[in-house]
Design a protein around this motif. Structure first.
Motif, PDB file in Angstrom:
ATOM      1  N   UNK A  75     -11.833   4.339  -2.537  1.00 54.81           N
ATOM      2  CA  UNK A  75     -11.361   3.017  -2.111  1.00 54.81           C
ATOM      3  C   UNK A  75     -12.435   1.960  -2.375  1.00 54.81           C
ATOM      4  N   UNK A  76     -13.695   2.326  -2.076  1.00 55.01           N
ATOM      5  CA  UNK A  76     -14.791   1.382  -2.321  1.00 55.01           C
ATOM      6  C   UNK A  76     -14.890   1.075  -3.809  1.00 55.01           C
ATOM      7  N   UNK A  77     -14.767   2.128  -4.615  1.00 53.24           N
ATOM      8  CA  UNK A  77     -14.778   1.938  -6.060  1.00 53.24           C
ATOM      9  C   UNK A  77     -13.623   1.029  -6.472  1.00 53.24           C
ATOM     10  N   UNK A  78     -12.478   1.227  -5.796  1.00 54.76           N
ATOM     11  CA  UNK A  78     -11.306   0.405  -6.094  1.00 54.76           C
ATOM     12  C   UNK A  78     -11.580  -1.059  -5.821  1.00 54.76           C
ATOM     13  N   UNK A  79     -12.262  -1.344  -4.703  1.00 55.51           N
ATOM     14  CA  UNK A  79     -12.607  -2.738  -4.393  1.00 55.51           C
ATOM     15  C   UNK A  79     -13.469  -3.320  -5.505  1.00 55.51           C
ATOM     16  N   UNK A  80     -14.435  -2.514  -5.944  1.00 54.30           N
ATOM     17  CA  UNK A  80     -15.330  -2.949  -7.016  1.00 54.30           C
ATOM     18  C   UNK A  80     -14.523  -3.255  -8.283  1.00 54.30           C
ATOM     19  N   UNK A  81     -13.671  -2.277  -8.680  1.00 54.47           N
ATOM     20  CA  UNK A  81     -12.857  -2.475  -9.881  1.00 54.47           C
ATOM     21  C   UNK A  81     -11.995  -3.719  -9.755  1.00 54.47           C
ATOM     22  N   UNK A  82     -11.418  -3.911  -8.572  1.00 56.77           N
ATOM     23  CA  UNK A  82     -10.538  -5.058  -8.384  1.00 56.77           C
ATOM     24  C   UNK A  82     -11.269  -6.360  -8.642  1.00 56.77           C
ATOM     25  N   UNK A  83     -12.484  -6.458  -8.079  1.00 52.89           N
ATOM     26  CA  UNK A  83     -13.266  -7.677  -8.278  1.00 52.89           C
ATOM     27  C   UNK A  83     -13.596  -7.853  -9.747  1.00 52.89           C
ATOM     28  N   UNK A  84     -14.015  -6.742 -10.389  1.00 60.35           N
ATOM     29  CA  UNK A  84     -14.375  -6.816 -11.800  1.00 60.35           C
ATOM     30  C   UNK A  84     -13.181  -7.244 -12.648  1.00 60.35           C
ATOM     31  N   UNK A  85     -12.007  -6.695 -12.316  1.00 58.32           N
ATOM     32  CA  UNK A  85     -10.828  -7.033 -13.110  1.00 58.32           C
ATOM     33  C   UNK A  85     -10.490  -8.516 -12.995  1.00 58.32           C
ATOM     34  N   UNK A  86     -10.612  -9.055 -11.789  1.00 59.41           N
ATOM     35  CA  UNK A  86     -10.357 -10.487 -11.628  1.00 59.41           C
ATOM     36  C   UNK A  86     -11.327 -11.284 -12.488  1.00 59.41           C
ATOM     37  N   UNK A  87     -12.606 -10.868 -12.451  1.00 59.37           N
ATOM     38  CA  UNK A  87     -13.634 -11.560 -13.237  1.00 59.37           C
ATOM     39  C   UNK A  87     -13.331 -11.452 -14.725  1.00 59.37           C
ATOM     40  N   UNK A 115      -8.102 -12.092  -7.703  1.00 61.10           N
ATOM     41  CA  UNK A 115      -9.080 -11.474  -6.792  1.00 61.10           C
ATOM     42  C   UNK A 115      -8.494 -11.270  -5.393  1.00 61.10           C
ATOM     43  N   UNK A 116      -7.886 -12.327  -4.863  1.00 56.72           N
ATOM     44  CA  UNK A 116      -7.340 -12.200  -3.507  1.00 56.72           C
ATOM     45  C   UNK A 116      -6.178 -11.218  -3.497  1.00 56.72           C
ATOM     46  N   UNK A 117      -5.388 -11.214  -4.572  1.00 56.80           N
ATOM     47  CA  UNK A 117      -4.296 -10.241  -4.650  1.00 56.80           C
ATOM     48  C   UNK A 117      -4.841  -8.820  -4.620  1.00 56.80           C
ATOM     49  N   UNK A 118      -5.826  -8.562  -5.493  1.00 55.72           N
ATOM     50  CA  UNK A 118      -6.362  -7.198  -5.588  1.00 55.72           C
ATOM     51  C   UNK A 118      -6.944  -6.749  -4.260  1.00 55.72           C
ATOM     52  N   UNK A 119      -7.786  -7.613  -3.683  1.00 54.68           N
ATOM     53  CA  UNK A 119      -8.441  -7.200  -2.435  1.00 54.68           C
ATOM     54  C   UNK A 119      -7.440  -7.138  -1.288  1.00 54.68           C
ATOM     55  N   UNK A 120      -6.491  -8.065  -1.307  1.00 50.29           N
ATOM     56  CA  UNK A 120      -5.452  -8.001  -0.282  1.00 50.29           C
ATOM     57  C   UNK A 120      -4.677  -6.700  -0.382  1.00 50.29           C
ATOM     58  N   UNK A 121      -4.346  -6.319  -1.617  1.00 50.53           N
ATOM     59  CA  UNK A 121      -3.618  -5.069  -1.792  1.00 50.53           C
ATOM     60  C   UNK A 121      -4.434  -3.877  -1.350  1.00 50.53           C
ATOM     61  N   UNK A 122      -5.758  -3.950  -1.530  1.00 49.53           N
ATOM     62  CA  UNK A 122      -6.588  -2.790  -1.205  1.00 49.53           C
ATOM     63  C   UNK A 122      -6.974  -2.759   0.274  1.00 49.53           C
ATOM     64  N   UNK A 123      -7.130  -3.920   0.886  1.00 48.93           N
ATOM     65  CA  UNK A 123      -7.719  -3.943   2.234  1.00 48.93           C
ATOM     66  C   UNK A 123      -6.685  -3.999   3.358  1.00 48.93           C
ATOM     67  N   UNK A 124      -5.539  -4.630   3.102  1.00 48.05           N
ATOM     68  CA  UNK A 124      -4.573  -4.779   4.198  1.00 48.05           C
ATOM     69  C   UNK A 124      -3.686  -3.531   4.253  1.00 48.05           C
ATOM     70  N   UNK A 125      -3.540  -2.940   5.412  1.00 44.45           N
ATOM     71  CA  UNK A 125      -2.695  -1.728   5.524  1.00 44.45           C
ATOM     72  C   UNK A 125      -1.207  -2.071   5.459  1.00 44.45           C
ATOM     73  N   UNK A 126      -0.744  -2.286   4.251  1.00 45.01           N
ATOM     74  CA  UNK A 126       0.657  -2.712   4.066  1.00 45.01           C
ATOM     75  C   UNK A 126       1.637  -1.642   4.540  1.00 45.01           C
ATOM     76  N   UNK A 127       1.157  -0.384   4.563  1.00 39.14           N
ATOM     77  CA  UNK A 127       2.040   0.735   4.910  1.00 39.14           C
ATOM     78  C   UNK A 127       2.648   0.545   6.297  1.00 39.14           C
ATOM     79  N   UNK A 128       1.974  -0.230   7.138  1.00 36.83           N
ATOM     80  CA  UNK A 128       2.466  -0.403   8.501  1.00 36.83           C
ATOM     81  C   UNK A 128       3.744  -1.236   8.527  1.00 36.83           C
ATOM     82  N   UNK A 129       4.001  -1.961   7.446  1.00 37.08           N
ATOM     83  CA  UNK A 129       5.221  -2.771   7.399  1.00 37.08           C
ATOM     84  C   UNK A 129       6.236  -2.037   6.530  1.00 37.08           C
ATOM     85  N   UNK A 130       7.343  -1.705   7.095  1.00 39.05           N
ATOM     86  CA  UNK A 130       8.347  -0.946   6.360  1.00 39.05           C
ATOM     87  C   UNK A 130       9.323  -1.881   5.668  1.00 39.05           C
ATOM     88  N   UNK A 131       9.605  -1.581   4.411  1.00 38.82           N
ATOM     89  CA  UNK A 131      10.628  -2.324   3.694  1.00 38.82           C
ATOM     90  C   UNK A 131      11.807  -1.390   3.468  1.00 38.82           C
TER      91      UNK A 131
END
Lengths: 143, 248
Positions: free
Chosen positions: B216-228, B105-121
């Motif tokens: 994106x909102x749907x994605x948050x929903x799916x992420x939670x459901x997938x964890x469950x 759950x935290x992985x999914x939501x972290x991936x969806x909510x945190x703007x990772x794009x700002x950190x360049x690899x």
């Protein structure tokens, strides 16, 4: 996309470690806290129920005592009333008796006085009739 | 993915771009690992540990805010495990199933909510650890191991009886099940998360602002459901191993 490498076993190990650590810092202490709170609430409820029952039995006891006291007081009142009635009756009877005796005494006295009066009257009748005779016939004739 | 990659060059707002299959590789001896997956997973683990420590540092009978929140999470996990495993057996499995749920759950939501794009690899991009097949397969295999362990611990070698229990005819299917379970678990999670990120990324490429928000909102929903779903299925498989067939 499907490139498996050492990430997989390392991730598995990492996940198991996470499980172990979370078990130590999250599941165990919080489960314990929840169980303790459950026990605490259950205990409190039990004691509360107990004291409620105790209070109810006390209320019942007190009510019984009140009822007994009320009964007792009622009987005392009744007794006192009966006593009072008896006393009044007695007193009335006594007074009536007294009055009766006084009345009888008075009647007796009256009778007596009447008799004495009659007796004196008879004597006086004799002397009076002699005087009348004397006056009418003259003193010589009466002797 | 080169076509999509060239599209991003045209796009002046590079809020998101697609780099599927590229990894930030680390070398450990002869082996390579996907660095971006581990970086984000460490952040996820850090979040979980900090939240747990903050909640349990000073446990009180009347809980404070963070303790209350984590107690709510714990009760949710306990209910989930209890529903699957039953009142008698669920307690030792709460940590495993619960950690599955929390981590995913935290992985999914972290991936969806945190703007990772700002950190360049140097290569690859930071995203939910669950959009890497290695992570999901690792979790799914651990689930398989867990239910085998549960079965063996409860019944010893008698656990194998469940393969021929109603009738030996179903033996191939019973064996096949042991392979399809982790397969379906891992691919369901991987596919859902990756697909969600791809859809969002593609929409962001095409229409940069506002339009991707419902997705994106749907994605948050799916992420939670997938964890469950992952945690529930893990619980269900463990329950099945504990109970066996026709022994209700």
């Amino acid at each position: 996309m499907f490139d498996f490498d050492a990430t997989m076993p390392l991730m598995a190990v990492q996940f198991l470690l996470l499980t172990a650590i979370l078990n130590a810092v999250f599941y165990k202490p919080l489960t314990k806290a929840l169980d303790e709170r459950d026990a605490y609430i259950r205990n409190n409820q039990a004691t509360a129920k107990e004291s409620l029952a105790k209070a109810e039995s006390l209320v019942k006891e007190y009510e019984a005592q009140i009822a007994a006291a009320r009964k007792e007081s009622q009987s005392i009142v009744e007794k006192a009333q009966a006593e009072a009635r008896e006393i009044t009756a007695q007193k009335t009877a006594e007074a009536q008796k007294q009055v009766q005796t006084q009345k009888e005494q008075a009647a007796q006295e009256i009778q007596q006085q009447k008799e004495t009066a009659l007796a004196t009257l008879e004597q006086q009748v004799d002397s009076l009739s002699r005087q009348i005779l004397e006056k009418i016939l003259g003193p010589e004739l009466v002797k | 993915m080169e076509i999509l990659g060239s599209l991003t060059i045209l796009n002046t707002f590079t809020l998101a771009e697609l780099e599927v299959g590229e990894h930030f590789l680390w070398k450990i001896g002869n082996y390579t690992v996907h660095g971006q997956v581990f970086i984000v997973s460490w952040i996820v683990i850090g979040v979980l540990l900090i939240a747990s420590l903050a909640a349990t540092r000073n446990i009180q009978t009347v809980p404070g805010e963070i303790q209350n929140f984590m107690e709510y999470a714990l009760e949710f996990i306990r209910d989930l495990t209890k529903n699957q495993l039953g009142e008698k057996e669920y307690r030792p499995w709460v940590p495993f199933v619960g950690t599955l749920f929390l981590f995913i759950f935290v992985s999914n939501w972290g991936g969806a909510l945190i703007p990772w794009k700002l950190i360049q690899l140097p290569s690859g991009e930071l995203a939910a650890p669950t959009n890497d097949i290695n992570t999901t397969v690792a979790l799914a295999l651990l689930t398989s191991l867990a239910y085998f362990y549960a079965g063996f611990k409860k019944k010893g070698l008698g656990y194998f009886k469940k393969y021929i229990e109603p009738t030996p005819i179903l033996l191939p299917i019973a064996i096949l099940e042991d392979f399809t379970k982790p397969l379906s678990l891992s691919f369901r999670l991987f596919g859902n998360i990756l697909a969600d990120e791809l859809v969002v990324a593609v929409l962001v490429l095409l229409v940069p602002l506002f339009v991707p928000l419902p997705v994106m909102a749907l994605g948050l929903f799916t992420s939670a459901i997938q964890a469950l779903v992952f945690a529930t299925l893990a619980g269900a498989y463990i329950h099945e191993a504990l109970e066996g067939h026709g022994e209700e």
